[in-house]
Design an enzyme around this catalytic site. Structure first.
Site, short mmCIF file in Angstrom:
data_model
loop_
_atom_site.label_atom_id
_atom_site.label_comp_id
_atom_site.label_asym_id
_atom_site.label_seq_id
_atom_site.Cartn_x
_atom_site.Cartn_y
_atom_site.Cartn_z
N SER A 1 0.84 -1.29 -0.01
CA SER A 1 -0.15 0.02 -0.02
C SER A 1 1.01 1.30 0.09
CB SER A 1 -1.05 -0.13 1.25
OG SER A 1 -1.73 1.06 1.23
N THR A 2 0.91 1.89 1.09
CA THR A 2 1.37 3.34 1.31
C THR A 2 3.03 3.31 0.78
OG1 THR A 2 0.04 4.12 2.70
CG2 THR A 2 2.04 5.41 2.67
N HIS B 1 -2.85 -0.98 -3.22
CA HIS B 1 -3.97 -0.25 -2.99
C HIS B 1 -3.71 0.88 -3.83
CE1 HIS B 1 -4.30 -2.07 1.40
NE2 HIS B 1 -4.58 -2.80 0.45
N MET C 1 -0.02 1.28 4.87
CA MET C 1 -0.64 1.57 6.30
C MET C 1 -1.95 0.38 6.44
SD MET C 1 -1.58 5.51 6.74
CE MET C 1 -2.65 5.71 5.20
N ASP D 1 -4.23 -4.69 6.37
CA ASP D 1 -4.72 -5.62 5.24
C ASP D 1 -3.64 -6.70 5.17
OD1 ASP D 1 -6.30 -6.41 3.21
OD2 ASP D 1 -5.33 -5.10 1.51
#
Length: 355
Positions: A173-174, A200, A293, A296
C-alpha cells in the site's frame, strides 16, 4: 536546564490553486511535527524558494502538483531534485488516466511517491483517508531519509520448509510502487511460478503501474483481466476498484474480478486474494507483505500460516509505513523480514533461474 524542541519537518506546497495550498497546509499542520515553510504557485517559484532559503530553513519535502502554468511539475521535478540537500518530492496527481500516466512518469524521474487528489464526491481534501495517507507519506519518506535510519542488510536466502511454493502473492500500500519496483527489478525474466500483486491504488493507476513494472526488465507484468488463465512466469496486478480472486476451473486457475464491498477499507484488498489462493493451493502459497498503512493482509496471512504456507514481510527500517508488514511481524507470522531488494533476491533464488 532547558532542552530545545526537536526541529519540525519542513514542507513546501507547490500548486497553482491558493485554495488547495491553504487546504493542504491545514491538513499538514494538524501534526505538530510538520511546518509548512513555503507555498508557491508553479515550478519556477518552487525553485526560487529553494534557492533563496538558507539550508537550515529549506523545505525537506516538496508536495508538487503536476499541472501548473509557467512551469509545470514534470518540468520542475528534475530541477528540484538537483538541489542539495536533495528534497523529497511527492507528486499530487489528478484521478484521471492522464494523471495516472504522469504520476508513473514522475516516479521514474525520481519522485519518491504520489498522492491522488480526491474528488469532491469523496469529501475532497477533507476526506479522512486522504489526510491520513498524506501525513503518512510525508513523515514516512522523511524518516527514511534521516541519517539515523538504517536499512537492514540483505538477510541470507531464506530456507523454505515443507512444500515448495506454486504461487506468490505480494501485498502493498503506502510506499508500495517504489518497493514493488525495487523487488521486481531483482527477479529474473524467466521465473517458474505465477505472481499476483495487490497494491492499494485507484482505478486507472494500476494499469499505469503495471506498465511501469513491466518496463523494468523482470518478468512480464500486466493488469489482471476477468477470466484470464493464470500462467507461470507472469506477474498479474489487481486492477483498481476490484478485488482479485482466483478460482479453480478443472486443471486451470482462472482470475476473477470482484465488486464485493471493500475489506480493510480497500478494494482491491490483499485478504480476499490470499483466501482465494489458499483455497486452491493450500500451503503452496508464498506471501510477501510490503510497506503500507493499516493491517490488510493480516487475516489472510493468519489463514496461510494455519495452512502451513510461508510468509515474508518488509522490515521496519526500509518501510515508508510499517503498518501492513508490521502487523504480520508483530503477530509472529513473518518467517523472514528484509528490504524489498533482499526479498526480491530471495524470491529469485526460490522460484527463478537467471538466463
Amino acid at each position: 536546564m532547558s532542552t530545545s524542541a526537536p526541529a519540525k519537518l519542513r514542507v513546501m506546497l507547490c500548486d497553482d490553486s491558493s485554495t488547495v495550498r491553504a487546504a493542504l497546509a491545514r491538513v499538514l499542520e494538524t501534526d505538530p511535527a510538520i511546518a509548512v515553510v513555503a507555498r508557491v504557485g508553479d515550478g519556477a517559484q518552487a525553485l526560487a524558494a529553494l534557492d533563496g532559503a538558507p539550508s537550515a530553513e529549506r523545505a525537506q519535502v516538496v508536495l508538487l502538483d503536476l499541472e501548473m502554468p509557467v512551469m509545470d511539475g514534470m518540468t520542475a521535478l528534475p530541477l528540484i531534485l538537483r538541489r542539495e540537500p536533495r528534497p523529497i518530492v511527492i507528486v499530487a496527481s489528478a484521478l484521471t488516466q492522464r494523471g495516472a500516466s504522469a504520476t508513473m512518469e514522475a516516479l521514474r524521474a525520481g519522485a519518491s511517491d504520489y498522492i491522488p487528489k480526491p474528488g469532491a464526491a469523496g469529501g475532497g481534501l477533507n476526506d479522512p483517508n486522504f489526510r491520513a495517507d498524506l501525513l503518512a507519506k510525508v513523515k514516512g519518506w522523511a524518516r527514511l531519509r534521516q541519517p539515523t535510519a538504517r536499512v537492514a542488510a540483505s538477510p541470507p536466502r531464506p530456507a523454505r520448509r515443507g512444500e515448495p511454493p506454486r504461487i506468490i502473492c505480494i501485498g502493498s500500500s503506502t510506499g508500495g510502487p517504489q518497493a514493488l519496483a525495487a523487488l521486481v527489478r531483482r527477479l529474473p525474466r524467466l521465473i517458474t511460478l505465477p505472481v499476483v500483486i495487490v497494491q492499494h491504488m485507484p482505478a486507472g493507476f494500476t494499469a499505469m503501474l503495471a506498465k511501469h513494472l513491466d518496463a523494468l526488465g523482470g518478468p512480464p507484468v500486466s493488469e489482471a483481466r476477468q477470466g484470464e488463465v493464470l500462467e507461470a512466469g507472469r506477474i498479474y496486478l489487481a486492477p483498481g476498484d476490484h478485488h482479485l480472486l482466483a478460482k479453480a476451473e478443472g486443471a486451470r486457475t482462472v482470475l476473477h474480478l470482484s465488486d464485493a464491498p471493500p475489506e480493510n477499507f480497500c478494494r482491491p484488498a490483499v485478504d480476499p486474494t490470499l483466501r482465494s489462493l489458499i483455497a486452491i493451493y493450500g500451503r503452496a502459497v508464498q506471501a510477501v507483505i510490503l510497506t503500507g498503512m493499516g493491517h490488510d493482509g493480516l487475516m489472510g496471512c493468519r489463514a496461510l500460516a494455519q495452512a502451513g504456507g510461508a510468509i515474508w514481510a518488509q522490515d521496519e527500517a526500509s518501510s515508508v509505513v510499517w503498518g501492513m508488514p508490521g502487523a504480520v511481524a508483530r503477530a509472529g507470522l513473518a518467517q523472514e523480514q528484509g528490504t524489498p531488494e533482499s526479498l526480491g533476491d530471495a524470491l529469485a533464488h526460490l522460484c527463478g533461474r537467471r538466463p
